[in-house]
Design a protein around this motif. Structure first.
Motif, PDB file in Angstrom:
ATOM      1  N   THR A 165      -6.944   0.291  -4.366  1.00 53.23           N
ATOM      2  CA  THR A 165      -7.709   0.346  -5.328  1.00 53.23           C
ATOM      3  C   THR A 165      -9.147   1.282  -5.387  1.00 53.23           C
ATOM      4  O   THR A 165      -9.505   1.984  -6.307  1.00 53.23           O
ATOM      5  CB  THR A 165      -8.388  -0.988  -5.936  1.00 53.23           C
TER       6      THR A 165
ATOM      7  N   TYR B 174      -0.984   1.382  -6.159  1.00 56.05           N
ATOM      8  CA  TYR B 174      -2.317   1.489  -5.922  1.00 56.05           C
ATOM      9  C   TYR B 174      -3.163   0.149  -5.898  1.00 56.05           C
ATOM     10  O   TYR B 174      -4.435   0.137  -5.869  1.00 56.05           O
ATOM     11  CB  TYR B 174      -2.911   2.442  -7.016  1.00 56.05           C
TER      12      TYR B 174
ATOM     13  N   GLN C 121      -7.770   4.360  -6.663  1.00 52.00           N
ATOM     14  CA  GLN C 121      -7.276   4.229  -7.984  1.00 52.00           C
ATOM     15  C   GLN C 121      -8.629   4.366  -8.771  1.00 52.00           C
ATOM     16  O   GLN C 121      -8.812   4.951  -9.924  1.00 52.00           O
ATOM     17  CB  GLN C 121      -6.536   2.884  -8.449  1.00 52.00           C
TER      18      GLN C 121
ATOM     19  N   LYS D 143      -1.770   4.041  -0.394  1.00 50.01           N
ATOM     20  CA  LYS D 143      -2.738   3.753  -1.756  1.00 50.01           C
ATOM     21  C   LYS D 143      -3.749   2.501  -1.610  1.00 50.01           C
ATOM     22  O   LYS D 143      -3.327   1.678  -0.974  1.00 50.01           O
ATOM     23  CB  LYS D 143      -1.718   3.488  -2.990  1.00 50.01           C
TER      24      LYS D 143
ATOM     25  N   LYS E  31       0.936  -1.149  -0.087  1.00 57.51           N
ATOM     26  CA  LYS E  31       0.086  -0.025   0.045  1.00 57.51           C
ATOM     27  C   LYS E  31       0.903   1.273   0.020  1.00 57.51           C
ATOM     28  O   LYS E  31       0.473   2.354  -0.236  1.00 57.51           O
ATOM     29  CB  LYS E  31      -0.985   0.103   1.209  1.00 57.51           C
TER      30      LYS E  31
END
Length: 298
Positions: A213, A149, A216, A211, A145
Motif C-alpha cells: 500500500t 498492492y 499504491q 507490492k 505482496k
C-alpha cells in the motif's frame, strides 16, 4: 550495563538458539503486541459489567500470540528468503543469511504450530474451529505482496482474528454486532501501521517487484491513513454502543484518535527510522483502548 529488553534476552541466549529466536522475531516484540492487543480488546469487552477481564484467558492468548506471530514470521521468511537477501533491512534474517536451513525452519515451524494447537485446544469447540479457520490466512499472507498492492489488508484480516476469537473464548460464540465492528476497526488499524511500516522498504520493493500500500498510495499516504483512522474510530464506537460501553471507553477512543492524528501529522514517509518509530508507537494505541475497555466495564 545491559538493559532488560527482548533484544538483550535474545543476545544472551545460547548461540545455537539465537537464529531460531530471531526467526520468530522474539527480539522485535512490537509485532507480537500488535497481534495480541485485539485479543485483549475482545476479552475485555466480553467481561461482565463491573468485572475485570479474565486474566487466565489474557495469559493464554498472550502465549498464543507469541507462538502464532513466531509461526507467521517463519512462514513469511520461508516464502521470502530470496527477496530478503536483496533488501538491506532484511538481509540479516536467519534464513536469508544462511544461519538456518529451509528444512530446519520447517521443523521449527511444526513445533510452533503444535504448541499453538495446544493453546487452541484449551478453548471451547466454537473457538477451536474459529481459530483453525485463520490458518489459511497465516499461510497465504506472505504471497499477497507478489500479486496485489493491498497485502496490508490481508495482514489486517489475519492479525485481528483475535478480535473474534477472544469474545468467543469467553462467551462460547461470537456476538456479531460487537465482534464484526471490532474486527473491522482492527483491520483499519493494521492498514494504518503496516502502510507506515512498508514505507521503510519502498525503494527496495520497487527494485525487486514487491507490492504494498505504500507504493499504491505514494504521496497521498497521509490522506489514506486519515481515512483508515476515521473508519477505525467509527467502528470502535459502533462496537461500544452494541455492548453498552460507558464514558471511559469513549474517552479512550478519543485518546486513540488523538494519538493516530499526531502519528499521521508528524510522519515523514521518506525517513525509514521515523516510519519504524511511528509503527512501534502503535502499541500505545492498543493499550489505551484496552485500558478504556477495562475502566468502562468497571
Amino acid at each position: 550495563p545491559r538493559s532488560f529488553s527482548a533484544a538483550e534476552l535474545v543476545r544472551a541466549a545460547p548461540g545455537p538458539l539465537q537464529p531460531y529466536l530471531r526467526l520468530m522475531r522474539l527480539h522485535q516484540p512490537a509485532g507480537t503486541w500488535l497481534l495480541y492487543l485485539p485479543c485483549t480488546w475482545s476479552i475485555g469487552l466480553a467481561a461482565d459489567p463491573g468485572c475485570l477481564p479474565d486474566w487466565q484467558m489474557l495469559s493464554l492468548f498472550g502465549v498464543g500470540a507469541v507462538l502464532m506471530r513466531g509461526a507467521g514470521c517463519t512462514i513469511n521468511d520461508m516464502w521470502d528468503r530470496d527477496f530478503d537477501r536483496k533488501v538491506a533491512r532484511t538481509a540479516g534474517r536467519p534464513l536469508a543469511a544462511g544461519d538456518i536451513s529451509t528444512f530446519q525452519s520447517f521443523v521449527f515451524l511444526g513445533g510452533q504450530l503444535s504448541l499453538a494447537l495446544c493453546v487452541l485446544l484449551c478453548l471451547n469447540y466454537y473457538s477451536i474451529v474459529l481459530g483453525a479457520a485463520s490458518l489459511s490466512l497465516v499461510v497465504t499472507y506472505p504471497l499477497m505482496k507478489r500479486i496485489t498492492y493491498w497485502p496490508q489488508l490481508v495482514l489486517g484480516l489475519t492479525f485481528n482474528w483475535g478480535a473474534l476469537l477472544g469474545w468467543s473464548a469467553i462467551k462460547g460464540s461470537c456476538e456479531w454486532s460487537v465482534c464484526l465492528p471490532l474486527y473491522l476497526s482492527g483491520v483499519m488499524w493494521t492498514l494504518v501501521y503496516d502502510t507506515i511500516y512498508a514505507h521503510q522498504d519502498k525503494k527496495d520493493d520497487i527494485m525487486i517487484g514487491v507490492k504494498s500500500t505504500a507504493l499504491q498510495f505514494k504521496e497521498d499516504t497521509k490522506q489514506w491513513l486519515s481515512g483508515f483512522s476515521l473508519a477505525m474510530l467509527l467502528s470502535l464506537c459502533v462496537a461500544g454502543m452494541n455492548c453498552n460501553q460507558t464514558f471511559p471507553y469513549y474517552s479512550a477512543v478519543a485518546a486513540v484518535g488523538a494519538h493516530l492524528a499526531h502519528q499521521i501529522y508528524t510522519l515523514d514517509i521518506d525517513k525509514p527510522e521515523d516510519c519504524w518509530k511511528k509503527f512501534a508507537s502503535n502499541r500505545t494505541v492498543g493499550i489505551l483502548l484496552f485500558t478504556g475497555i477495562v475502566l468502562g466495564n468497571l
